[in-house]
Design an enzyme around this catalytic site. Structure first.
Site, PDB file in Angstrom:
ATOM      1  N   HIS A  16     -34.525 -45.176  18.433  1.00  0.00           N
ATOM      2  CA  HIS A  16     -35.004 -45.671  17.135  1.00  0.00           C
ATOM      3  C   HIS A  16     -36.321 -44.978  16.756  1.00  0.00           C
ATOM      4  CE1 HIS A  16     -31.973 -48.667  16.666  1.00  0.00           C
ATOM      5  NE2 HIS A  16     -32.440 -49.524  17.545  1.00  0.00           N
ATOM      6  N   LYS A  65     -31.087 -51.658  13.169  1.00  0.00           N
ATOM      7  CA  LYS A  65     -30.152 -52.433  12.352  1.00  0.00           C
ATOM      8  C   LYS A  65     -29.464 -51.640  11.243  1.00  0.00           C
ATOM      9  CE  LYS A  65     -29.669 -55.568  13.997  1.00  0.00           C
ATOM     10  NZ  LYS A  65     -29.001 -55.556  15.354  1.00  0.00           N
ATOM     11  N   SER A  80     -30.744 -57.826   8.023  1.00  0.00           N
ATOM     12  CA  SER A  80     -30.158 -57.712   9.354  1.00  0.00           C
ATOM     13  C   SER A  80     -31.248 -57.778  10.422  1.00  0.00           C
ATOM     14  CB  SER A  80     -29.376 -56.398   9.445  1.00  0.00           C
ATOM     15  OG  SER A  80     -28.743 -56.280  10.688  1.00  0.00           O
TER      16      SER A  80
HETATM   17  P1  A3P Z   1     -25.512 -57.212   9.967  1.00  0.00           P
HETATM   18  O1  A3P Z   1     -26.620 -57.914  10.691  1.00  0.00           O
HETATM   19  O2  A3P Z   1     -25.842 -56.990   8.521  1.00  0.00           O
HETATM   20  O3  A3P Z   1     -24.187 -57.839  10.153  1.00  0.00           O
HETATM   21  P2  A3P Z   1     -27.487 -51.844  14.873  1.00  0.00           P
HETATM   22  O4  A3P Z   1     -26.306 -51.527  15.698  1.00  0.00           O
HETATM   23  O5  A3P Z   1     -28.233 -50.665  14.370  1.00  0.00           O
HETATM   24  O6  A3P Z   1     -28.349 -52.864  15.533  1.00  0.00           O
HETATM   25  O7  A3P Z   1     -26.942 -52.501  13.527  1.00  0.00           O
HETATM   26  C1  A3P Z   1     -26.347 -53.772  13.519  1.00  0.00           C
HETATM   27  C2  A3P Z   1     -25.731 -54.017  12.169  1.00  0.00           C
HETATM   28  O8  A3P Z   1     -24.562 -53.184  12.045  1.00  0.00           O
HETATM   29  C3  A3P Z   1     -25.281 -55.447  11.991  1.00  0.00           C
HETATM   30  O9  A3P Z   1     -25.395 -55.729  10.596  1.00  0.00           O
HETATM   31  C4  A3P Z   1     -23.841 -55.355  12.453  1.00  0.00           C
HETATM   32  O10 A3P Z   1     -23.035 -56.416  12.027  1.00  0.00           O
HETATM   33  C5  A3P Z   1     -23.448 -54.036  11.785  1.00  0.00           C
HETATM   34  N1  A3P Z   1     -22.233 -53.460  12.382  1.00  0.00           N
HETATM   35  C6  A3P Z   1     -21.988 -53.175  13.670  1.00  0.00           C
HETATM   36  N2  A3P Z   1     -20.730 -52.730  13.831  1.00  0.00           N
HETATM   37  C7  A3P Z   1     -20.158 -52.737  12.609  1.00  0.00           C
HETATM   38  C8  A3P Z   1     -18.844 -52.416  12.118  1.00  0.00           C
HETATM   39  N3  A3P Z   1     -17.887 -52.026  12.937  1.00  0.00           N
HETATM   40  N4  A3P Z   1     -18.630 -52.532  10.788  1.00  0.00           N
HETATM   41  C9  A3P Z   1     -19.603 -52.951   9.949  1.00  0.00           C
HETATM   42  N5  A3P Z   1     -20.849 -53.286  10.365  1.00  0.00           N
HETATM   43  C10 A3P Z   1     -21.118 -53.196  11.672  1.00  0.00           C
END
Ligand code: A3P
Length: 300
Positions: free
Chosen positions: A114, A52, A144
Site C-alpha cells: 500500500h 480498500k 470502505s
Molecule cells: P467494500 O468495503 O466497498 O465492499 P481491499 O482488498 O483493497 O482491502 O479492498 C476491499 C474492497 O474490495 C471491499 O469493498 C471488498 O468488498 C471489495 N472487493 C473484494 N473482492 C471483490 C470482488 N470480487 N468484487 C467486487 N468487490 C470486491
C-alpha cells in the site's frame, strides 16, 4: 473494566504518526530497514493500491492466472494474504511481510503493497519489475476504509463517520492521503512503462475485459476455459464465501462488526454521505485533483 473474551487476543490499535511525510502506524514501519533493503527479482510482480481499492480482488485474479492450474491444495489451504504477502506489514505475532515474500516458493512472486510510490523499495525499480496499480473512486474508497477501520483492530480507531470523513479529506489515514497516492502512481505511469494502472469501477463494469488487459500487460494467454473458471472464482459472492479469499482466518479482524468482503459495489457512498458532505467533498476534490487525465467514476 469488563473484558470481552472474544477480543482478548486482538492486537492494540495502531496510532498514526508522520513517517517521511505520510501518516503511518508502527505496524507498517517497524520493519522498515528490511522493507527498504528488500531485494526484488526481475520477475516479481508488485500489486500496489491505496487501502480498500480492490487489492484482494486483483491479488486473487493474478494468483489464479499464474497458479490456478497448479496444485489444488494451494487453492484450498493457503489464504490469499499468504499467497500474495503484504510487504510492509509487521503483525504482532506472526512473520513479517518481507519474511513471507522471501519464503515464497513461487515464481513469479506476487507481492502486495500500500506504499505511496515514493516509498516503494528501490530494487523494484532497479529490477524493472512489473507493477499493477488499482485505484478506486475516493468516495467509495473512503466508505470502505471506514468500515475496515471499524473491524480491523490493527487500524487506528475510526471515530464516528463525520470525524472519519474529515480525516480522509485531510489525508490523515494510514498510508496517507488518497489524493497524493492515486496521483503519485498516475504520474509514475508516464515515465515507468511496466506499470499497469487500473480502476475498481472498470473491474466492476466488465471483469472479463479487465482480465484481458491484465493478461496483455503480463504476457499471459489463458485458455477460454481457464478464463471462464477464473471469472467465476473472482465474482464477489464466490470470494465472499471462499475462506481462502475472504480474510475470515485473519486474526485481527472482527467480522461481527463488518465482513471484509462487505458490499463490493460502486456508489455505496450515497448511503453514507450527507448532502452537505457531498458538496464539501466535491469542492475540495476540485482543488486537489488538478490533472484532467486522471478521471474517476463515482457511479456506473
Ligand atoms: P467494500 O468495503 O466497498 O465492499 P481491499 O482488498 O483493497 O482491502 O479492498 C476491499 C474492497 O474490495 C471491499 O469493498 C471488498 O468488498 C471489495 N472487493 C473484494 N473482492 C471483490 C470482488 N470480487 N468484487 C467486487 N468487490 C470486491
Amino acid at each position: 473494566m469488563s473484558v470481552n473474551p472474544d477480543k482478548m487476543d486482538l492486537p492494540p490499535r495502531g496510532e498514526l504518526f508522520d513517517f517521511h511525510g505520510v501518516s503511518m502506524t508502527h505496524y507498517f514501519t517497524d520493519n522498515w530497514e528490511n522493507v527498504q533493503n528488500f531485494q526484488a527479482r526481475p520477475d516479481d510482480i508488485l500489486i500496489a493500491t491505496y487501502p480498500k481499492a480492490g487489492t484482494t480482488w486483483v491479488s486473487y485474479i493474478l494468483d489464479l492466472l499464474y497458479f490456478g492450474q497448479t496444485a489444488l491444495e494451494r487453492q484450498t489451504s493457503i489464504p490469499v494474504y499468504e499467497r500474495v504477502p503484504f510487504l510492509e506489514l509487521t503483525p504482532p505475532d506472526s512473520a513479517s511481510g518481507t519474511d513471507l515474500v522471501n519464503n515464497l516458493p513461487t515464481s513469479p512472486r506476487l507481492i502486495k503493497t500500500h506504499l505511496p510510490v515514493q516509498l516503494v523499495p528501490k530494487s523494484f525499480w532497479e529490477q524493472n519489475c512489473r507493477m499493477v496499480y488499482v485505484a478506486r473512486n475516493a468516495k467509495d474508497n473512503m466508505v470502505s476504509f471506514f468500515h475496515f477501520d471499524s473491524m480491523n483492530m490493527m487500524e487506528p480507531e475510526p471515530g464516528d463517520w463525520n470525524n472519519f470523513f474529515q480525516r480522509f479529506l485531510d489525508g490523515k489515514m494510514v498510508f496517507g492521503s488518497w489524493y497524493d497516492h492515486v496521483n503519485g502512481w498516475w504520474k509514475k505511469k508516464q515515465t515507468y512503462s511496466k506499470l499497469h494502472y487500473m480502476f475498481y469501477e472498470d473491474l466492476i463494469e466488465d471483469t472479463g475485459r479487465e482480465i484481458d488487459k491484465l493478461c496483455c500487460f503480463l504476457g499471459l494467454s489463458p485458455s477460454a476455459e481457464e478464463k471462464k473458471q477464473i471469472l467465476a472464482c473472482v465474482q464477489f459472492d464466490n470470494m465472499k464465501n471462499n475462506n481462502m479469499a475472504n480474510y475470515s482466518t485473519f486474526p485481527s479482524m472482527d467480522f461481527k462488526i463488518s465482513p471484509f468482503m462487505r458490499k463490493g459495489k460502486v456508489g455505496d457512498w450515497k448511503k453514507h454521505f450527507t448532502v452537505a458532505q457531498n458538496e464539501e467533498f466535491d469542492e475540495d476534490y476540485k482543488k486537489k485533483m488538478k490533472d484532467p487525465t486522471l478521471q474517476f467514476r463515482t457511479e456506473i
